[in-house]
Enzyme design. Structure first.
Site, PDB file in Angstrom:
ATOM      1  N   THR A 131       0.750  -1.322   0.060  1.00  0.00           N
ATOM      2  CA  THR A 131      -0.072  -0.093   0.123  1.00  0.00           C
ATOM      3  C   THR A 131       0.914   1.053  -0.014  1.00  0.00           C
ATOM      4  OG1 THR A 131      -1.947  -1.035   1.026  1.00  0.00           O
ATOM      5  CG2 THR A 131      -1.561   1.231   1.612  1.00  0.00           C
TER       6      THR A 131
ATOM      7  N   ARG B 254     -14.847  -6.010  -0.928  1.00  0.00           N
ATOM      8  CA  ARG B 254     -14.376  -5.724   0.423  1.00  0.00           C
ATOM      9  C   ARG B 254     -13.732  -4.582   0.448  1.00  0.00           C
ATOM     10  NH1 ARG B 254      -8.833  -4.699   2.216  1.00  0.00           N
ATOM     11  NH2 ARG B 254      -8.589  -5.096   4.329  1.00  0.00           N
TER      12      ARG B 254
ATOM     13  N   GLY C  71     -11.219  -1.913   2.525  1.00  0.00           N
ATOM     14  CA  GLY C  71     -10.169  -1.764   3.823  1.00  0.00           C
ATOM     15  C   GLY C  71     -10.033  -0.319   4.371  1.00  0.00           C
TER      16      GLY C  71
ATOM     17  N   GLY D 160      -1.087  -2.324   6.297  1.00  0.00           N
ATOM     18  CA  GLY D 160      -1.072  -3.422   7.011  1.00  0.00           C
ATOM     19  C   GLY D 160      -2.491  -3.929   6.862  1.00  0.00           C
TER      20      GLY D 160
HETATM   21  N1  ASP Z   1      -4.294  -1.794   4.420  1.00  0.00           N
HETATM   22  C1  ASP Z   1      -4.478  -2.262   3.200  1.00  0.00           C
HETATM   23  C2  ASP Z   1      -5.729  -3.124   3.275  1.00  0.00           C
HETATM   24  O1  ASP Z   1      -6.045  -3.544   4.216  1.00  0.00           O
HETATM   25  C3  ASP Z   1      -3.545  -3.331   2.916  1.00  0.00           C
HETATM   26  C4  ASP Z   1      -1.922  -3.115   2.974  1.00  0.00           C
HETATM   27  O2  ASP Z   1      -1.796  -2.129   3.298  1.00  0.00           O
HETATM   28  O3  ASP Z   1      -1.117  -3.847   2.503  1.00  0.00           O
HETATM   29  O4  ASP Z   1      -6.515  -2.978   2.218  1.00  0.00           O
END
Ligand code: ASP
Length: 266
Positions: free
Chosen positions: A135, A163, A165, A187
């Site tokens: 990300t 989904r 996030g 994360g």
């Molecule tokens: N935080 C992001 C999500 O859950 C994924 C990531 O940061 O790798 O969509």
């Protein structure tokens, strides 16, 4: 990372706005195939790309976000248009695409977002810890004292279609208050949402007045109460940076008037 920091720096050093700086930095990373945002996004369980992005400026708490959007090369720019339109904070899926058309952002070919690396990854079973990462985010403070934050992601590998996030959610993956600071998270999105990590990190920053400490305590919160892993970058109202992560790798770059080159301490 260096190219992204310099893209943001070019805006700031010529007196530009923090919002333009974070949008520029994140756009560079959305184009880069190595990051999980724009071109290079991870794939859903159906093998499709659905991206989340959000952007915020901390003076008037203006924000814009898009979630579960396909076929957009720069989701962060679409989120910026949502912010500018001012009517809504978040648009999702087909509605976000219709809005993109109405503001002149073209759809790209779905296949142009998919890299061979992510196609191969999709074909293999995904170990739980490997679902995260990549990300992208940026935080900037401009000459007028405005803080802005931008975050963009393809989400977690193998996620269910639909989904959403933390990266699309103001207060979770992205938050800015110019009198305190700004923060962008990465994360385990579900864990970040559980503890409202972005907002909590700024609460720690306000209390402790120490960006490094605030970043570290926020990651402890994510691990202990959120029961997930990740990291965050933040900047306080004076321009001091802090970052922390519980994952093995979180590349970052810092640029300031005191530096001649972006610092990449990883
Ligand atoms: N935080 C992001 C999500 O859950 C994924 C990531 O940061 O790798 O969509």
């Amino acid at each position: 990372m260096r190219a992204a920091a310099l893209a943001g720096w070019r805006v700031l050093s010529t007196g530009g706005a923090a919002l333009d700086a974070v949008e520029s930095a994140v756009s560079v990373l959305e184009d880069h195939p190595r990051f999980n945002a724009g071109h290079g996004s991870v794939l859903t369980s159906d093998g499709t790309v659905e991206m989340d992005a959000s952007i915020m400026e901390g003076d008037r708490l203006q924000c814009g976000a898009v979630a579960a959007v396909p076929r957009i090369a720069h989701p962060i720019t679409l989120a910026r248009r949502v912010l500018e339109a001012g009517r809504h904070v978040m648009l999702v899926g087909d509605g976000a695409l219709a809005f993109a058309r109405s503001v002149g952002i073209p759809e790209c070919d779905a296949a142009s977002l998919v890299t061979d690396r992510q196609r191969r990854r999709h074909a293999e079973p995904v170990p739980p810890r490997a679902m995260l990462g990549g990300t992208v985010g940026a935080v900037a403070l401009d000459r007028s004292g405005t803080i802005a934050v931008a975050t963009s992601t393809g989400g977690t590998a193998g996620k269910l279609p639909g989904r959403v996030g933390d990266s699309a959610l103001i207060g979770c993956g992205t938050y800015a208050e110019s009198s305190i600071g700004g923060v962008s998270c990465t994360g385990d999105g579900e864990a970040i949402i559980r503890v409202v990590l972005g907002h909590r990190a700024l609460c720690y920053l306000k209390d402790a007045d120490d960006p490094e400490y605030a970043a570290k305590v926020a990651v402890d919160l994510l691990v202990e109460e959120g029961r997930g892993h990740g990291g965050l970058i933040l900047l306080d109202w004076r321009g001091r940076a802090g970052y922390a992560c519980s994952t093995p790798l979180m590349p970052i770059a810092v640029m300031s008037p005191a530096l001649r080159e972006p610092r990449t301490p990883f």
